[in-house]
Design a protein around this motif. Sequence first.
Motif, short mmCIF file in Angstrom:
data_model
loop_
_atom_site.label_atom_id
_atom_site.label_comp_id
_atom_site.label_asym_id
_atom_site.label_seq_id
_atom_site.Cartn_x
_atom_site.Cartn_y
_atom_site.Cartn_z
N ASP A 163 0.85 -1.19 0.00
CA ASP A 163 0.00 0.00 0.00
C ASP A 163 0.89 1.24 0.00
O ASP A 163 2.10 1.16 -0.18
CB ASP A 163 -0.97 -0.01 1.19
CG ASP A 163 -0.25 -0.13 2.53
OD1 ASP A 163 0.95 0.21 2.60
OD2 ASP A 163 -0.88 -0.55 3.51
N LYS A 223 -2.31 -2.66 -3.46
CA LYS A 223 -3.23 -1.63 -2.96
C LYS A 223 -2.56 -0.26 -3.00
O LYS A 223 -2.80 0.59 -2.14
CB LYS A 223 -3.65 -1.98 -1.53
CG LYS A 223 -4.34 -3.32 -1.39
CD LYS A 223 -4.64 -3.67 0.07
CE LYS A 223 -5.28 -5.04 0.20
NZ LYS A 223 -5.53 -5.41 1.63
N ARG A 245 -1.66 3.51 -3.96
CA ARG A 245 -2.51 4.67 -4.20
C ARG A 245 -1.63 5.89 -4.45
O ARG A 245 -0.42 5.78 -4.57
CB ARG A 245 -3.43 4.90 -3.00
CG ARG A 245 -2.73 5.10 -1.69
CD ARG A 245 -3.70 5.18 -0.53
NE ARG A 245 -3.02 5.49 0.73
CZ ARG A 245 -2.46 4.60 1.52
NH1 ARG A 245 -2.51 3.31 1.18
NH2 ARG A 245 -1.86 4.95 2.64
N TYR A 304 -4.58 -2.81 -11.58
CA TYR A 304 -5.26 -3.34 -10.39
C TYR A 304 -4.68 -2.78 -9.10
O TYR A 304 -4.23 -3.48 -8.21
CB TYR A 304 -5.24 -4.87 -10.38
CG TYR A 304 -6.09 -5.50 -11.45
CD1 TYR A 304 -7.46 -5.73 -11.24
CD2 TYR A 304 -5.54 -5.84 -12.69
CE1 TYR A 304 -8.24 -6.29 -12.24
CE2 TYR A 304 -6.34 -6.40 -13.69
CZ TYR A 304 -7.68 -6.63 -13.46
OH TYR A 304 -8.46 -7.18 -14.45
N ASN A 305 -4.63 -1.44 -9.04
CA ASN A 305 -4.27 -0.72 -7.83
C ASN A 305 -5.33 0.37 -7.61
O ASN A 305 -6.43 0.27 -8.15
CB ASN A 305 -2.86 -0.14 -7.94
CG ASN A 305 -1.78 -1.17 -7.68
OD1 ASN A 305 -1.58 -1.61 -6.54
ND2 ASN A 305 -1.08 -1.59 -8.73
N ASP A 306 -5.00 1.38 -6.84
CA ASP A 306 -5.92 2.50 -6.62
C ASP A 306 -5.20 3.81 -6.91
O ASP A 306 -5.34 4.80 -6.17
CB ASP A 306 -6.45 2.47 -5.19
CG ASP A 306 -7.64 3.41 -4.98
OD1 ASP A 306 -8.34 3.70 -5.96
OD2 ASP A 306 -7.85 3.85 -3.83
N SER A 331 -4.34 7.27 -8.62
CA SER A 331 -5.20 8.34 -9.10
C SER A 331 -4.36 9.43 -9.77
O SER A 331 -3.14 9.33 -9.87
CB SER A 331 -6.01 8.94 -7.95
OG SER A 331 -5.16 9.41 -6.93
N HIS A 364 -7.47 -0.59 -14.61
CA HIS A 364 -8.07 -0.88 -13.31
C HIS A 364 -7.44 -0.05 -12.19
O HIS A 364 -6.93 -0.57 -11.20
CB HIS A 364 -7.99 -2.38 -13.00
CG HIS A 364 -8.76 -3.23 -13.96
ND1 HIS A 364 -10.08 -3.56 -13.78
CD2 HIS A 364 -8.40 -3.80 -15.14
CE1 HIS A 364 -10.50 -4.30 -14.79
NE2 HIS A 364 -9.50 -4.46 -15.63
N ASN A 365 -7.44 1.26 -12.40
CA ASN A 365 -7.00 2.21 -11.39
C ASN A 365 -8.03 3.33 -11.29
O ASN A 365 -9.20 3.12 -11.61
CB ASN A 365 -5.60 2.74 -11.73
CG ASN A 365 -4.49 1.82 -11.28
OD1 ASN A 365 -4.23 1.69 -10.09
ND2 ASN A 365 -3.84 1.16 -12.23
N ASN A 366 -7.61 4.49 -10.86
CA ASN A 366 -8.51 5.63 -10.68
C ASN A 366 -7.97 6.84 -11.43
O ASN A 366 -8.17 7.98 -10.99
CB ASN A 366 -8.62 5.94 -9.19
CG ASN A 366 -10.03 6.30 -8.77
OD1 ASN A 366 -10.92 6.42 -9.60
ND2 ASN A 366 -10.22 6.49 -7.48
N ASN A 405 -10.59 3.10 -15.95
CA ASN A 405 -10.14 4.30 -15.29
C ASN A 405 -11.20 5.37 -15.51
O ASN A 405 -12.35 5.05 -15.82
CB ASN A 405 -8.77 4.75 -15.86
CG ASN A 405 -7.62 3.95 -15.27
OD1 ASN A 405 -7.27 4.10 -14.11
ND2 ASN A 405 -7.03 3.07 -16.08
#
Length: 238
Positions: free
Chosen positions: A79, A144, A146, A166-168, A170, A190-192, A215
């Motif tokens: 993370d 995880k 970010r 496949y994380n978060d 941004s 597969h993120n933000n 996204n």
Amino acid sequence: MLSMSQNNFTGEFPQDFKNLPFLIHLDLHDNRISGIPSGLSPSLEVLSLRNNSIKGSIPEDIANLTSLKVLDLSDNELDGSLPSSLGNLPGMIVSPTSNSSTFSFVLSFSIEIQDLAVNWKNSKQGLANRNLYLYTLLDLSKNKLRGELPASLGNLRSLKLLNLSYNDISGLIPQSFGGLEKIEVLDLSHNNLSGEIPKTLSNLSELNTLGLSNNKLTGPIPESPQLDRLNDPTSSKK
């Protein structure tokens, strides 16, 4: 070379590994190891810890691994944000050659060594160890992580695969990613992520797999002969 993958090892990453100054290849993927390794030898060229139970953030001192060409920490529980020091790894900046790699010395012995298993173009493949000097890979997918993408990652000119899917993560895709001149696989799906796809990606003449799906990207897909040759460029905005 130390390969102990696909076992049932548990517990913290062994700190004694810092006492192996001539170790260049460490493969412990598919175990249940936890904890972040630190103090590893700068001679290390391959570090594969894919599919373990590693938690915590990626340490800033990762840049001390000055010879690192393959870093696979995918499918863990990492993370925190991506350290900007990832963009300062000399082994992923300077184009690799057989003369600059220690593998040519190690593999001169008659030892049968299992190929290094990596995720390459959406499938698990084995890279022949005798040819590992040709590859520079950074795979941090399925964690995880970010925060924003460090612009420094665009410094990794010799990188052939960058997988942060496949994380978060941004923010925007940095314009500096147009400097990944050797990149063949770029997967940020597969993120933000938000904003437009940088036009600088049209400079990536060796790109053949681009993943930007899932996204929040907007705007047009950049045009270039290379991007137009991708199998399904419209998938970049899904």
